[in-house]
Write a protein that holds these residues in place. Structure first.
Motif, PDB file in Angstrom:
ATOM      1  N   CYS A  32      10.182  -4.497   9.253  1.00 43.12           N
ATOM      2  CA  CYS A  32       8.922  -4.361   9.866  1.00 43.12           C
ATOM      3  C   CYS A  32       8.577  -3.093  10.151  1.00 43.12           C
ATOM      4  N   GLN A  33       7.500  -2.604   9.441  1.00 45.37           N
ATOM      5  CA  GLN A  33       6.876  -1.247   9.637  1.00 45.37           C
ATOM      6  C   GLN A  33       6.328  -1.219  11.173  1.00 45.37           C
ATOM      7  N   LYS A  34       6.373  -0.112  11.634  1.00 43.19           N
ATOM      8  CA  LYS A  34       5.872   0.090  13.102  1.00 43.19           C
ATOM      9  C   LYS A  34       4.354   0.517  13.043  1.00 43.19           C
ATOM     10  N   PRO A  35       3.776   0.372  14.367  1.00 48.45           N
ATOM     11  CA  PRO A  35       4.410  -0.332  15.536  1.00 48.45           C
ATOM     12  C   PRO A  35       4.849  -1.806  15.196  1.00 48.45           C
ATOM     13  N   PRO A  38      -1.583  -3.596   7.603  1.00 47.32           N
ATOM     14  CA  PRO A  38      -1.905  -3.120   8.550  1.00 47.32           C
ATOM     15  C   PRO A  38      -1.512  -3.686   9.997  1.00 47.32           C
ATOM     16  N   ASP A  39      -1.418  -2.974  11.202  1.00 47.46           N
ATOM     17  CA  ASP A  39      -0.732  -3.388  12.252  1.00 47.46           C
ATOM     18  C   ASP A  39      -1.062  -4.792  12.777  1.00 47.46           C
ATOM     19  N   HIS A  40      -2.339  -5.262  12.649  1.00 45.75           N
ATOM     20  CA  HIS A  40      -2.651  -6.428  13.296  1.00 45.75           C
ATOM     21  C   HIS A  40      -1.940  -7.519  12.663  1.00 45.75           C
ATOM     22  N   TRP A  41      -1.401  -7.557  11.503  1.00 46.40           N
ATOM     23  CA  TRP A  41      -0.770  -8.582  11.069  1.00 46.40           C
ATOM     24  C   TRP A  41       0.809  -8.552  11.281  1.00 46.40           C
ATOM     25  N   HIS A  42       1.397  -7.588  11.817  1.00 44.88           N
ATOM     26  CA  HIS A  42       2.980  -7.368  11.984  1.00 44.88           C
ATOM     27  C   HIS A  42       3.867  -8.528  12.535  1.00 44.88           C
ATOM     28  N   SER A  43       3.148  -8.832  13.929  1.00 41.92           N
ATOM     29  CA  SER A  43       3.932  -9.752  14.744  1.00 41.92           C
ATOM     30  C   SER A  43       3.946 -11.087  14.131  1.00 41.92           C
ATOM     31  N   VAL A  47      12.868  -2.457  12.746  1.00 40.54           N
ATOM     32  CA  VAL A  47      11.541  -1.956  12.899  1.00 40.54           C
ATOM     33  C   VAL A  47      11.505  -0.562  12.116  1.00 40.54           C
ATOM     34  N   GLY A  48      10.559  -0.155  11.379  1.00 43.96           N
ATOM     35  CA  GLY A  48      10.700   1.033  10.372  1.00 43.96           C
ATOM     36  C   GLY A  48      10.317   2.404  10.948  1.00 43.96           C
ATOM     37  N   SER A  49      10.942   2.591  12.091  1.00 45.36           N
ATOM     38  CA  SER A  49      10.693   4.134  12.494  1.00 45.36           C
ATOM     39  C   SER A  49      12.145   4.713  12.065  1.00 45.36           C
ATOM     40  N   GLN A  50      12.107   5.266  10.922  1.00 41.78           N
ATOM     41  CA  GLN A  50      13.283   5.781  10.347  1.00 41.78           C
ATOM     42  C   GLN A  50      13.979   6.979  11.120  1.00 41.78           C
ATOM     43  N   ARG A  51      13.473   7.640  12.128  1.00 49.27           N
ATOM     44  CA  ARG A  51      14.146   8.558  12.556  1.00 49.27           C
ATOM     45  C   ARG A  51      15.397   8.059  13.565  1.00 49.27           C
ATOM     46  N   ALA A  81       3.471  -9.267  -1.940  1.00 49.66           N
ATOM     47  CA  ALA A  81       2.075 -10.056  -1.527  1.00 49.66           C
ATOM     48  C   ALA A  81       1.016  -9.166  -1.191  1.00 49.66           C
ATOM     49  N   ASP A  82      -0.037  -9.132  -1.420  1.00 51.07           N
ATOM     50  CA  ASP A  82      -1.159  -8.132  -1.064  1.00 51.07           C
ATOM     51  C   ASP A  82      -2.534  -8.639  -1.246  1.00 51.07           C
ATOM     52  N   VAL A  83      -3.431  -8.297  -0.263  1.00 49.80           N
ATOM     53  CA  VAL A  83      -4.847  -8.981  -0.347  1.00 49.80           C
ATOM     54  C   VAL A  83      -5.606  -8.144  -1.209  1.00 49.80           C
ATOM     55  N   GLY A 122       0.855  -1.169   0.104  1.00 46.44           N
ATOM     56  CA  GLY A 122       0.083  -0.012   0.044  1.00 46.44           C
ATOM     57  C   GLY A 122       0.969   1.231   0.026  1.00 46.44           C
ATOM     58  N   ILE A 123       0.481   2.164   0.643  1.00 50.26           N
ATOM     59  CA  ILE A 123       1.238   3.442   0.596  1.00 50.26           C
ATOM     60  C   ILE A 123       2.661   3.262   1.223  1.00 50.26           C
ATOM     61  N   MET A 124       2.712   2.739   2.437  1.00 53.30           N
ATOM     62  CA  MET A 124       4.060   2.619   2.852  1.00 53.30           C
ATOM     63  C   MET A 124       4.870   1.592   2.104  1.00 53.30           C
ATOM     64  N   GLY A 125       4.096   0.388   1.998  1.00 52.58           N
ATOM     65  CA  GLY A 125       4.839  -0.533   1.363  1.00 52.58           C
ATOM     66  C   GLY A 125       5.326  -0.357  -0.154  1.00 52.58           C
ATOM     67  N   GLY A 170      -5.436  -4.990  -7.056  1.00 55.35           N
ATOM     68  CA  GLY A 170      -5.273  -3.605  -7.363  1.00 55.35           C
ATOM     69  C   GLY A 170      -3.660  -3.273  -7.111  1.00 55.35           C
ATOM     70  N   ARG A 171      -3.270  -3.629  -5.992  1.00 57.87           N
ATOM     71  CA  ARG A 171      -2.051  -3.408  -5.469  1.00 57.87           C
ATOM     72  C   ARG A 171      -1.175  -4.220  -6.230  1.00 57.87           C
ATOM     73  N   LEU A 172      -1.469  -5.414  -6.458  1.00 58.93           N
ATOM     74  CA  LEU A 172      -0.831  -6.315  -7.144  1.00 58.93           C
ATOM     75  C   LEU A 172      -0.290  -6.007  -8.418  1.00 58.93           C
ATOM     76  N   ARG A 208      -9.211   1.977   5.164  1.00 58.87           N
ATOM     77  CA  ARG A 208      -8.875   2.974   6.181  1.00 58.87           C
ATOM     78  C   ARG A 208      -8.819   2.253   7.512  1.00 58.87           C
ATOM     79  N   TRP A 209      -8.012   1.333   7.502  1.00 63.00           N
ATOM     80  CA  TRP A 209      -8.000   0.447   8.612  1.00 63.00           C
ATOM     81  C   TRP A 209      -7.362   0.835   9.899  1.00 63.00           C
ATOM     82  N   ARG A 210      -6.611   2.111   9.759  1.00 60.68           N
ATOM     83  CA  ARG A 210      -6.043   2.726  10.906  1.00 60.68           C
ATOM     84  C   ARG A 210      -7.230   3.324  12.072  1.00 60.68           C
ATOM     85  N   ASN A 211      -8.254   3.298  11.294  1.00 64.58           N
ATOM     86  CA  ASN A 211      -9.619   3.873  12.061  1.00 64.58           C
ATOM     87  C   ASN A 211     -10.290   3.006  12.833  1.00 64.58           C
TER      88      ASN A 211
HETATM   89  N1  LIG Z   1       7.533   4.557   8.748  1.00 67.56           N
HETATM   90  C1  LIG Z   1       6.526   5.516   8.344  1.00 67.56           C
HETATM   91  O1  LIG Z   1       6.890   6.553   8.571  1.00 67.56           O
HETATM   92  C2  LIG Z   1       5.211   4.907   8.176  1.00 67.56           C
HETATM   93  C3  LIG Z   1       4.235   5.759   7.351  1.00 67.56           C
HETATM   94  C4  LIG Z   1       3.024   5.155   7.040  1.00 67.56           C
HETATM   95  C5  LIG Z   1       2.663   3.917   7.488  1.00 67.56           C
HETATM   96  N2  LIG Z   1       3.462   3.204   8.264  1.00 67.56           N
HETATM   97  C6  LIG Z   1       3.096   1.769   8.581  1.00 67.56           C
HETATM   98  O2  LIG Z   1       3.139   0.910   7.525  1.00 67.56           O
HETATM   99  C7  LIG Z   1       2.065   0.260   7.626  1.00 67.56           C
HETATM  100  C8  LIG Z   1       1.249   0.181   6.315  1.00 67.56           C
HETATM  101  O3  LIG Z   1       0.712   1.500   6.329  1.00 67.56           O
HETATM  102  P1  LIG Z   1       0.100   1.968   4.975  1.00 67.56           P
HETATM  103  O4  LIG Z   1      -0.579   3.408   5.374  1.00 67.56           O
HETATM  104  O5  LIG Z   1       0.794   1.731   3.937  1.00 67.56           O
HETATM  105  O6  LIG Z   1      -1.444   1.267   4.736  1.00 67.56           O
HETATM  106  P2  LIG Z   1      -2.101   0.667   3.358  1.00 67.56           P
HETATM  107  O7  LIG Z   1      -3.446   0.597   3.906  1.00 67.56           O
HETATM  108  O8  LIG Z   1      -1.731   1.797   2.339  1.00 67.56           O
HETATM  109  O9  LIG Z   1      -1.301  -0.429   3.033  1.00 67.56           O
HETATM  110  C9  LIG Z   1      -1.463  -1.752   3.579  1.00 67.56           C
HETATM  111  C10 LIG Z   1      -1.435  -2.779   2.728  1.00 67.56           C
HETATM  112  O10 LIG Z   1      -1.524  -4.198   3.163  1.00 67.56           O
HETATM  113  C11 LIG Z   1      -2.252  -4.840   2.476  1.00 67.56           C
HETATM  114  N3  LIG Z   1      -2.831  -5.873   3.388  1.00 67.56           N
HETATM  115  C12 LIG Z   1      -3.644  -6.039   4.295  1.00 67.56           C
HETATM  116  N4  LIG Z   1      -3.787  -7.441   4.926  1.00 67.56           N
HETATM  117  C13 LIG Z   1      -2.578  -8.084   4.411  1.00 67.56           C
HETATM  118  C14 LIG Z   1      -2.261  -9.500   4.380  1.00 67.56           C
HETATM  119  N5  LIG Z   1      -2.645 -10.219   5.361  1.00 67.56           N
HETATM  120  N6  LIG Z   1      -1.160  -9.907   3.562  1.00 67.56           N
HETATM  121  C15 LIG Z   1      -0.675  -8.762   2.669  1.00 67.56           C
HETATM  122  N7  LIG Z   1      -1.055  -7.592   2.525  1.00 67.56           N
HETATM  123  C16 LIG Z   1      -2.294  -7.157   3.318  1.00 67.56           C
HETATM  124  C17 LIG Z   1      -3.671  -3.979   2.153  1.00 67.56           C
HETATM  125  O11 LIG Z   1      -4.198  -4.252   0.891  1.00 67.56           O
HETATM  126  C18 LIG Z   1      -2.845  -2.740   1.733  1.00 67.56           C
HETATM  127  O12 LIG Z   1      -2.412  -2.539   0.366  1.00 67.56           O
HETATM  128  C19 LIG Z   1       1.234   0.424   8.943  1.00 67.56           C
HETATM  129  O13 LIG Z   1       1.975  -0.431   9.984  1.00 67.56           O
HETATM  130  C20 LIG Z   1       1.936   1.747   9.254  1.00 67.56           C
HETATM  131  O14 LIG Z   1       1.932   2.270  10.524  1.00 67.56           O
HETATM  132  C21 LIG Z   1       4.761   3.544   8.527  1.00 67.56           C
END
Ligand SMILES: NC(=O)c1ccc[n+]([C@@H]2O[C@H](COP(=O)([O-])OP(=O)(O)OC[C@H]3O[C@@H](n4cnc5c(N)ncnc54)[C@H](O)[C@@H]3O)[C@@H](O)[C@H]2O)c1
Length: 443
Positions: free
Chosen positions: A121-124, A101-106, A148-152, A61-63, A39-42, A66-68, A223-226
């Protein structure tokens, strides 16, 4: 394959067989990376990663289909799949970026390390505090690299700030503040929902994973963050960046007390997370710094304008950090005059007091003499420098040379812990005690 890389691989005898296979099949020194969650960050992470010399994208990989499709448009004949496990099974993948989204990270981070992959791995790092130790354990058990992806944490700016604080440029620091103000729909996470989102183009069950089952509802994916089921609210999303930066600059393991409040006031679009949040944290003394207090704020209804920054307030000055640079203001020497509050004394006592006072502190000639000199030092980011690149470069350097990263799983948990406990403090209306060394909640 370079000699350094080969040396490591032979040393990594405990790594799973799959990892060995993957490395042996790598024809040259190139690091082959895959992205899970494009998505946006990936997609941003990949765009940065492939600019690091010797890094190549091989799979996504993405679910959401359109993103694939977008990944193939951008990177040509790469492997794409809805199922991240197919990526982990591939021998042409050395490392994965996890940006779901965060619920998949760990879960994905641990599966990836168990499959012999290094992980960015993106934060958190985790959605729930209690998941943290399993990631730390997987990192240890597998011997894989996890950043972990907190780039600061890899930024020259934060390194400069840390040096200045360590050198005592602003004296003893007992108070730190950080705020993040936004005032726009995109700032408040109202991201675009594609018109072709449907049960055919989205693998809904794979998105839900361990989250509660529910019928297809695209807003919850795009809009999973919400939603608490998938995200971590403003504190998991933004406080965690603030904690990472502060822990790095202050050489700190984290706070021992967490108190937070806030609420949902403006962006009432169905979300179940706050749009204003404030936290207060007590940090214990460390070998390098005295105890200090931290005040954090995120405000998505910031009518005053958008801004983001940190302020480290010391006994001799203050250090302001913003996106583009740092500003250090110091007052030295301190004004020797303590001042006086005599107007409530009887007139004769006022005169006696002032006569003594002026013997000690002779009157200055003009008002201008009473102005306090302030030293000002500015540090600007080098032209073209991005901390995003620095953080990825640090990760791939660690992957290639088997060196520690800037932000391993332990650092990630120490940043995520107090951030996520802020939600518990808010929702359960209580103060939470945290052991920053052991990374456990104290009862
Ligand atoms: N380091 C930073 O500055 C920064 C900035 C933005 C986001 N992030 C982090 O990046 C992560 C993604 O955020 P985003 O804004 O890109 O969200 P996003 O919704 O744009 O992207 C998430 C992607 O994951 C896909 N997805 C969902 N479940 C999946 C699964 N089981 N397997 C594969 N793909 C799956 C979604 O389809 C989507 O394309 C979050 O953890 C967020 O906290 C970090």
């Amino acid at each position: 394959m370079s000699s350094t890389r080969r040396e490591f691989l032979s040393a990594a005898g405990a790594a799973p067989a799959l990892a060995q296979t993957a490395r042996q099949r790598t024809a040259n020194d190139q690091i082959q990376v895959a992205c899970i969650g494009f998505g946006i960050m990936g997609s941003g992470d990949v765009a940065t990663a492939v600019t690091v010399p010797g890094v190549k994208l091989t799979a996504v990989a993405d679910v959401y289909d359109g993103r694939l499709a977008r990944a193939r448009e951008l990177y040509g004949s790469i492997f794409t799949t809805r199922d991240y496990r197919q990526v982990l099974a591939r021998p042409d993948v050395d490392a994965v970026i996890v940006a779901t989204p965060d619920h998949w990270h760990s879960r994905i981070a641990a599966d990836a390390m168990d499959a012999g992959k290094d992980v960015y791995c993106q934060k958190p790092m985790v959605q729930k505090v209690e998941e943290g130790h399993s990631v730390v354990a997987a990192e240890k058990r597998t011997g894989r690299i996890l950043q972990v992806g907190s780039q600061r944490v890899s930024s020259v700016l934060y390194a400069k700030a840390r040096d200045l604080v360590r050198q005592g440029a602003i004296g003893k620091v007992h108070l730190v503040e950080s705020s993040w103000d936004r005032n726009s729909p995109l700032g408040a996470w109202q991201y675009s929902i594609p018109t072709d989102a449907s049960p055919d183009t989205v693998d809904w069950d794979r998105f839900l994973g361990s989250a509660p089952n529910r019928p297809f509802e695209p807003v919850r994916l795009f809009r999973w963050r919400n939603y608490q089921d998938y995200g971590t609210g403003v504190c998991g999303d933004l406080f965690v960046h603030q904690f990472s930066g502060i822990h790095f600059v202050m050489d700190s393991l984290g706070p021992s007390r967490v108190m937070a409040t806030g609420g949902l006031h403006y962006w009432k679009d169905g979300r179940d997370v706050p749009d204003i949040m404030m936290g207060m944290y007590d940090y214990p003394e460390t070998p390098k710094h005295p105890a200090f207090h931290l005040n954090l704020r995120v405000n998505f209804e910031a009518g005053g304008g958008e801004s983001h920054g940190f302020r480290f307030i010391g006994s001799d000055g203050a250090l302001n950090l913003s996106v583009g640079g740092a500003l250090v203001l110091t007052r030295k020497p301190r004004d020797p005059e303590p001042g006086y509050t005599v107007s409530t004394f009887a007139k004769a006592e006022q005169e006696r007091y002032l006569a003594e006072y002026r013997k000690k502190y002779p009157a200055r000639n003009t008002n201008a003499d009473s102005l306090q000199p302030v030293d000002e030092q500015r540090f600007l980011m080098p032209r073209g420098y991005t901390e995003q690149y620095a953080h990825h470069a640090n990760f791939f350097d660690a992957v290639r040379n088997r060196r520690p990263v800037d932000e391993d799983a332990t650092f990630g948990l120490r940043a995520a812990g107090p951030a996520l406990l802020s939600n518990i403090s808010l929702f359960e209306r209580k103060i939470v005690q945290w052991d920053p060394e052991r990374m456990t909640v104290k009862s």
